[in-house]
Design a protein around this motif. Structure first.
Motif, PDB file in Angstrom:
ATOM      1  N   UNK A   1       9.886 -17.362 -14.484  1.00 38.84           N
ATOM      2  CA  UNK A   1      11.234 -17.053 -14.449  1.00 38.84           C
ATOM      3  C   UNK A   1      11.501 -16.313 -13.148  1.00 38.84           C
ATOM      4  N   UNK A   2      10.799 -15.916 -12.406  1.00 34.96           N
ATOM      5  CA  UNK A   2      10.688 -15.329 -11.057  1.00 34.96           C
ATOM      6  C   UNK A   2      11.449 -13.765 -11.283  1.00 34.96           C
ATOM      7  N   UNK A   3      11.109 -13.216 -12.334  1.00 30.51           N
ATOM      8  CA  UNK A   3      11.631 -11.900 -12.574  1.00 30.51           C
ATOM      9  C   UNK A   3      10.343 -10.797 -12.450  1.00 30.51           C
ATOM     10  N   UNK A   4      10.552  -9.832 -11.942  1.00 28.79           N
ATOM     11  CA  UNK A   4       9.753  -8.806 -11.953  1.00 28.79           C
ATOM     12  C   UNK A   4       8.893  -8.346 -13.440  1.00 28.79           C
ATOM     13  N   UNK A   5       7.817  -8.115 -13.309  1.00 24.69           N
ATOM     14  CA  UNK A   5       7.147  -7.540 -14.761  1.00 24.69           C
ATOM     15  C   UNK A   5       6.809  -6.084 -14.373  1.00 24.69           C
ATOM     16  N   UNK A   6       7.540  -5.250 -15.237  1.00 26.57           N
ATOM     17  CA  UNK A   6       7.264  -3.732 -15.093  1.00 26.57           C
ATOM     18  C   UNK A   6       5.979  -3.482 -15.838  1.00 26.57           C
ATOM     19  N   UNK A   7       4.868  -2.866 -15.151  1.00 28.07           N
ATOM     20  CA  UNK A   7       3.582  -2.659 -15.764  1.00 28.07           C
ATOM     21  C   UNK A   7       2.730  -1.402 -15.303  1.00 28.07           C
ATOM     22  N   UNK A   8       1.819  -1.262 -16.163  1.00 31.01           N
ATOM     23  CA  UNK A   8       1.154   0.119 -15.782  1.00 31.01           C
ATOM     24  C   UNK A   8      -0.380  -0.629 -15.594  1.00 31.01           C
ATOM     25  N   UNK A   9      -0.612  -1.838 -16.081  1.00 29.28           N
ATOM     26  CA  UNK A   9      -1.766  -2.676 -15.978  1.00 29.28           C
ATOM     27  C   UNK A   9      -2.075  -3.268 -14.603  1.00 29.28           C
ATOM     28  N   UNK A  10      -2.397  -2.413 -13.649  1.00 28.43           N
ATOM     29  CA  UNK A  10      -2.726  -2.606 -12.201  1.00 28.43           C
ATOM     30  C   UNK A  10      -4.068  -3.211 -12.090  1.00 28.43           C
ATOM     31  N   UNK A  11      -5.031  -3.311 -13.186  1.00 32.92           N
ATOM     32  CA  UNK A  11      -6.440  -3.969 -13.299  1.00 32.92           C
ATOM     33  C   UNK A  11      -6.157  -5.414 -13.096  1.00 32.92           C
ATOM     34  N   UNK A  12      -5.066  -5.978 -14.095  1.00 36.25           N
ATOM     35  CA  UNK A  12      -4.545  -7.460 -14.048  1.00 36.25           C
ATOM     36  C   UNK A  12      -4.101  -7.908 -12.863  1.00 36.25           C
ATOM     37  N   UNK A  13      -3.059  -7.074 -12.298  1.00 38.56           N
ATOM     38  CA  UNK A  13      -2.639  -7.463 -10.943  1.00 38.56           C
ATOM     39  C   UNK A  13      -3.629  -7.471  -9.901  1.00 38.56           C
ATOM     40  N   UNK A  14      -4.501  -6.569  -9.942  1.00 33.98           N
ATOM     41  CA  UNK A  14      -5.574  -6.647  -8.769  1.00 33.98           C
ATOM     42  C   UNK A  14      -6.532  -7.903  -9.254  1.00 33.98           C
ATOM     43  N   UNK A  15      -6.695  -8.000 -10.247  1.00 32.47           N
ATOM     44  CA  UNK A  15      -7.862  -9.286 -10.615  1.00 32.47           C
ATOM     45  C   UNK A  15      -7.149 -10.711 -10.182  1.00 32.47           C
TER      46      UNK A  15
ATOM     47  N   UNK B   1      -4.666 -10.816  -7.871  1.00 31.25           N
ATOM     48  CA  UNK B   1      -4.575 -10.838  -6.472  1.00 31.25           C
ATOM     49  C   UNK B   1      -6.025 -11.126  -5.907  1.00 31.25           C
ATOM     50  N   UNK B   2      -7.010 -10.976  -6.469  1.00 28.27           N
ATOM     51  CA  UNK B   2      -8.469 -11.322  -5.942  1.00 28.27           C
ATOM     52  C   UNK B   2      -8.668 -12.820  -5.967  1.00 28.27           C
ATOM     53  N   UNK B   3      -7.687 -13.518  -6.690  1.00 26.74           N
ATOM     54  CA  UNK B   3      -7.946 -15.032  -6.828  1.00 26.74           C
ATOM     55  C   UNK B   3      -7.094 -15.490  -5.746  1.00 26.74           C
ATOM     56  N   UNK B   4      -6.195 -14.677  -5.058  1.00 28.08           N
ATOM     57  CA  UNK B   4      -5.346 -15.456  -3.971  1.00 28.08           C
ATOM     58  C   UNK B   4      -3.920 -15.432  -4.454  1.00 28.08           C
ATOM     59  N   UNK B   5      -3.595 -15.215  -5.675  1.00 24.82           N
ATOM     60  CA  UNK B   5      -2.377 -15.643  -6.096  1.00 24.82           C
ATOM     61  C   UNK B   5      -1.729 -14.042  -6.064  1.00 24.82           C
ATOM     62  N   UNK B   6      -0.235 -14.076  -5.910  1.00 23.46           N
ATOM     63  CA  UNK B   6       0.441 -12.967  -5.948  1.00 23.46           C
ATOM     64  C   UNK B   6       1.446 -12.939  -7.250  1.00 23.46           C
TER      65      UNK B   6
END
Length: 58
Positions: free
Chosen positions: A23-37, A39-44
């Motif tokens: 939906x191209x909506x921001x996701x509010x999160x404290x789960x930065x481990x998932x976000x880093x994982x 980003x390591x695949x090349x996705x954002x």
């Protein structure tokens, strides 16, 4: 959903973050481990980090 389901890329997180991405909506999160994982695949992802604290009024 093309990401592999591993410990840091759990299915429930893929569903939550994937819905926001779809939906191209921001996701509010404290789960930065998932976000880093991801980003390591090349996705954002469109995320907003918030510090870990109770979301209650005074």
């Amino acid at each position: 959903m093309g990401l592999p389901t591993i410990r840091k890329l759990a299915l429930k997180n893929k569903i939550v973050f994937g819905t926001g991405d779809y939906w191209r909506a921001p996701t509010l999160t404290t789960n930065m481990a998932f976000v880093r994982a991801v980003s390591q695949t090349g996705m954002s992802l469109f995320t907003i980090k918030h510090s870990l604290q109770a979301l209650t009024g005074n």
